[in-house]
Design an enzyme around this catalytic site. Structure first.
Site, short mmCIF file in Angstrom:
data_model
loop_
_atom_site.label_atom_id
_atom_site.label_comp_id
_atom_site.label_asym_id
_atom_site.label_seq_id
_atom_site.Cartn_x
_atom_site.Cartn_y
_atom_site.Cartn_z
N SER A 291 17.84 88.74 53.08
CA SER A 291 17.33 87.57 53.80
C SER A 291 16.67 86.63 52.82
O SER A 291 16.17 87.06 51.77
CB SER A 291 16.31 88.00 54.86
OG SER A 291 15.15 88.52 54.24
N ASP A 292 16.65 85.35 53.13
CA ASP A 292 15.85 84.42 52.33
C ASP A 292 14.37 84.76 52.54
O ASP A 292 14.00 85.42 53.51
CB ASP A 292 16.16 82.97 52.73
CG ASP A 292 15.87 81.99 51.60
OD1 ASP A 292 15.17 82.36 50.63
OD2 ASP A 292 16.36 80.86 51.66
#
Length: 728
Positions: free
Chosen positions: A258-259
């Site tokens: 995930s960012d």
């Protein structure tokens, strides 16, 4: 850690066969099987802790290498990604990736020897950024390879091959990561809650092809999810993006991260789940393996306690992560990259490559014949403007520390350091965007007069204007409070536009250099007669100033092509938040561009002729293009031969011709080169409204030249690509 089971595994066939995903997963499964549940949960965090009883050191997955190893001290800083895209050069992109991998290994080996395993010191690089630069207002567009899905995908695949080094040895030299998956290109200010609404046709036709290429052609080791939602579902937990496309259709075999803090956004900002436990469960079940954030430990335990996740789900994610570490040779005693030492970092050869690529990236937009400058007939040169001596304007964002920093002023001064008879006069001229350049005690525009005086004394004025990453970039990095890094206009900042007008009013010939990571407009000033030349120099890397001097004074011809459209103004564009492709980019726009995608002048005059399209009757919908490119000019130059295709009969076709092949070629004066291209079935497909890729019509027009086949390019270049008809 040295894992004995890893050492006992047989090598893949061939002396340079890289370990397969299947083999890596088998080894990873053996390692993970020895972990407790709590130990596995700890490995879901990008700051993965050590497991001392198993001899596993800590590992931080977060590292950056957008255009050189970033944020970890001295390294070669290449031109910004958008600048490298302007080269239209697959081989150069692969070479950049190779340098990044070597310098990354050099740093990793040195840091690990001192047990320094902090952020930015690993081998999992969160690059490239393959989002489509659909709107010039987006501040992070500078990180991308432009607006075209095909160009973006091709350059990304080459970069990935260079970074990962499949075929160079048994292990990956480093691991690349395609980001941000998907449909992500601003606005920055609302990215944590924004919902990008996109049709299935636009999704498959524009927003996903580069990611698909990274997975299928690049075998990229990682994907990173985006912050925003896509059609109502946050990208970080998006079932369609991950299960249908990434793992389903594309058969991706690496890991997904995930960012940073994007999983927190799912419940805190998108309000898509009730709490962190629901978010972690949904993310892991849909294929996210690594959390770049602060929630995984407690949230994962709570998800298991509530029956939202099983230990098997966690095991699958951790095995995917350790498979990547296995492929990097981090659990092996025979990794061929362990010998790379600090002396392989920031070498003279690497810096020379950065300088050479900067020269290839510059896009000459206008030239009345003044360039290249004849330095032997100059007695004084005025170098004026807020970007002339601005280090930030050579670096872009996500950068390392260049050991040798060359601003444009520095590059020009070095050029004449042995010739004192040529005077280089510098003046700041104005601030980047504020009314005061330096002193708030003075009147506004307090440095303007100095610039006018410099221009009056000079034979030629080099005006260095544009933006820099303090006002154009990512939310939180750029200081543009109006748009969190985005811009609301394509015009030069007001003080710079005023300065340019004053310089032109002196009557002296002005060569304008635009340092920026995106399209700008001069609001008609480009038509002024004594605005003799305009060149987009982007954020050109650590050696940018010397490279600019090389091109200005004719050591090498500029040869970059625009990877984005330069529009007249934002008035021609749909709202920034509208993700429909209608009236966006060269593929869908109806109005003429200021400077079109694929456009760029050189000091030569390359023409394409004798172009023929030959249908391959032994292969489905395959066409071979043969052509000759000849430099009819008086100077050697690189140029980019571009092939565009338009479906003339299908109602589903992209409105305008679209790039389907390209090749950079170097030609001496009067030299010719015979080139061949093969256009496969993918070049003759269309996308339905439902998002299905199907065969297009039965008649196509194919163009080959040094630009796209639009009227504005023909007007600017004085030549048009050769058209060919293909009928199946």
């Amino acid at each position: 850690m040295s894992d004995t089971s890893a050492n006992q595994q047989p090598r893949a066939d061939g002396p340079h066969a890289t370990m397969t995903h299947a083999e890596a997963h088998r080894i990873a499964a053996g390692i993970v099987s020895q972990m407790t549940l709590d130990e596995k949960i700890g490995q879901l965090n990008y700051t993965a802790p050590a497991i001392e009883r198993l001899g596993i050191p800590e590992y931080n997955y977060w590292n950056e290498a957008l255009h050189g190893v970033a944020r970890a001290g001295v390294a070669t800083v290449f031109p910004q990604a958008i600048a490298m895209a302007a080269m239209f050069d697959r081989d150069a992109m692969e070479r950049v990736g190779q340098v990044i991998a070597t310098e990354g290994r050099a740093k990793y080996n040195a840091f690990a020897a001192h047990n320094d395993r902090d952020i930015y010191k690993g081998l999992t690089f969160w690059s490239p950024n393959v989002n489509i630069f659909r709107d010039p207002r987006w501040g992070r567009g500078q990180e991308t390879y432009g607006e075209d899905p095909y160009l973006t995908g091709q350059l990304a695949v080459s970069f990935i091959h260079g970074v990962q080094g499949e075929g160079r040895g048994r292990y990956l030299e480093a691991a690349a990561c395609a980001k941000h998956f998907a449909v992500h290109s601003g606005p920055e200010a609302s990215r944590h809650e924004f919902d990008a609404k996109v049709s299935r046709k636009d999704l498959v036709e524009t927003y996903l092809p580069a990611f698909r290429a990274c997975a299928e052609q690049g075998d990229v080791e990682a994907f990173m999810t985006a912050y925003n939602s896509v059609n109502g579902q946050p990208a970080a937990v998006n079932q369609e993006l991950m299960q249908h496309f990434l793992y389903g259709q594309w058969h991706f075999q690496g890991h997904v991260v995930s960012d940073f803090m994007a999983l927190e956004d799912v419940h805190e900002n998108h309000k898509y789940t009730k709490d962190a436990a629901e978010t972690m469960a949904l993310a892991i079940r849909n294929g996210v393996d690594l959390c770049a954030g602060r929630i995984p430990d407690d949230a994962t335990r709570h998800a298991i306690e509530r029956g939202l996740l099983t230990e098997g789900d966690v095991t699958r994610a951790v095995e995917a992560l350790f498979a990547s570490r296995v492929r990097l040779g981090l659990f092996a005693d025979d990794c061929e990259y362990d010998h790379i030492g600090p002396d392989a970092n920031d070498t003279a050869e690497h810096r020379a490559l950065s300088r050479a690529l900067a020269r290839k990236s510059f896009v000459l937009l206008k030239n009345n014949g003044i360039l290249p400058l004849d330095e032997h007939h100059l007695s004084s040169i005025a170098v004026v403007g807020p970007n002339a001596d601005n280090v930030k304007a050579i670096l872009g964002n996500y950068f390392g520390t260049p050991s040798h920093k060359s601003t444009i002023l520095d590059g020009i001064e070095r050029r004449f350091q042995e010739r004192p008879e040529v005077r280089v006069i510098y003046a700041l001229g104005c601030g980047l965007f504020k009314d005061h350049a330096e002193s708030g005690l003075a009147r506004a525009n307090e440095r303007e007069t100095e610039a006018i005086v410099a221009a009056e004394q000079a034979d030629v004025v080099i005006a260095v204007l544009g933006l820099d990453p303090t006002i154009e970039g990512e939310q939180g990095d750029a200081g543009n409070s109006l748009g969190a890094g985005d811009k609301d206009t394509l015009s030069l900042p007001t003080p710079q536009k005023r300065l340019l007008e004053k310089l032109l009013d002196t009557g002296k010939p002005v060569v304008l250099l635009l340092a920026a990571g995106s399209a700008l407009s001069l609001d008609g000033l480009e038509e002024r007669d004594n605005l003799a030349a305009i060149m987009q120099v982007w954020y050109g890397g650590g050696c940018m100033g010397q490279a600019v001097a090389d091109v200005l004074f004719g050591d090498e011809s500029p040869s970059g092509k625009l990877p984005v459209t330069f529009y007249h103004s934002v008035d021609e564009l749909p709202p920034f938040t509208d993700y429909a492709m209608k009236d966006r980019t060269y593929r869908y726009m109806t109005a003429p561009a200021l400077y079109p995608f694929g456009y760029g002048l050189t000091y030569g005059d390359v023409r394409v002729h004798d172009a023929h399209a030959i249908i391959d009757h032994d292969r489905p919908r395959t066409v071979h293009i043969t052509l000759t490119a000849t430099n009819q000019g008086e100077r050697a130059t690189d140029d980019v031969v571009q092939v565009y295709v338009h479906d003339d009969t299908s109602p589903l076709a992209v409105p305008n011709p679209q790039l389907r092949e390209f090749r950079r070629v170097h030609l001496e004066p009067s030299q010719s080169a015979e080139l061949e291209f093969t256009l496969g079935p993918d070049c003759f497909t269309v996308v339905t409204q439902e998002g299905d890729i199907v065969d297009g019509g039965d008649r196509f027009t194919v163009w080959a030249g040094t630009s796209q086949p639009d009227a504005r390019s023909a007007q600017l270049l004085g030549t048009t690509p050769t058209a060919m008809t293909v009928e199946f």
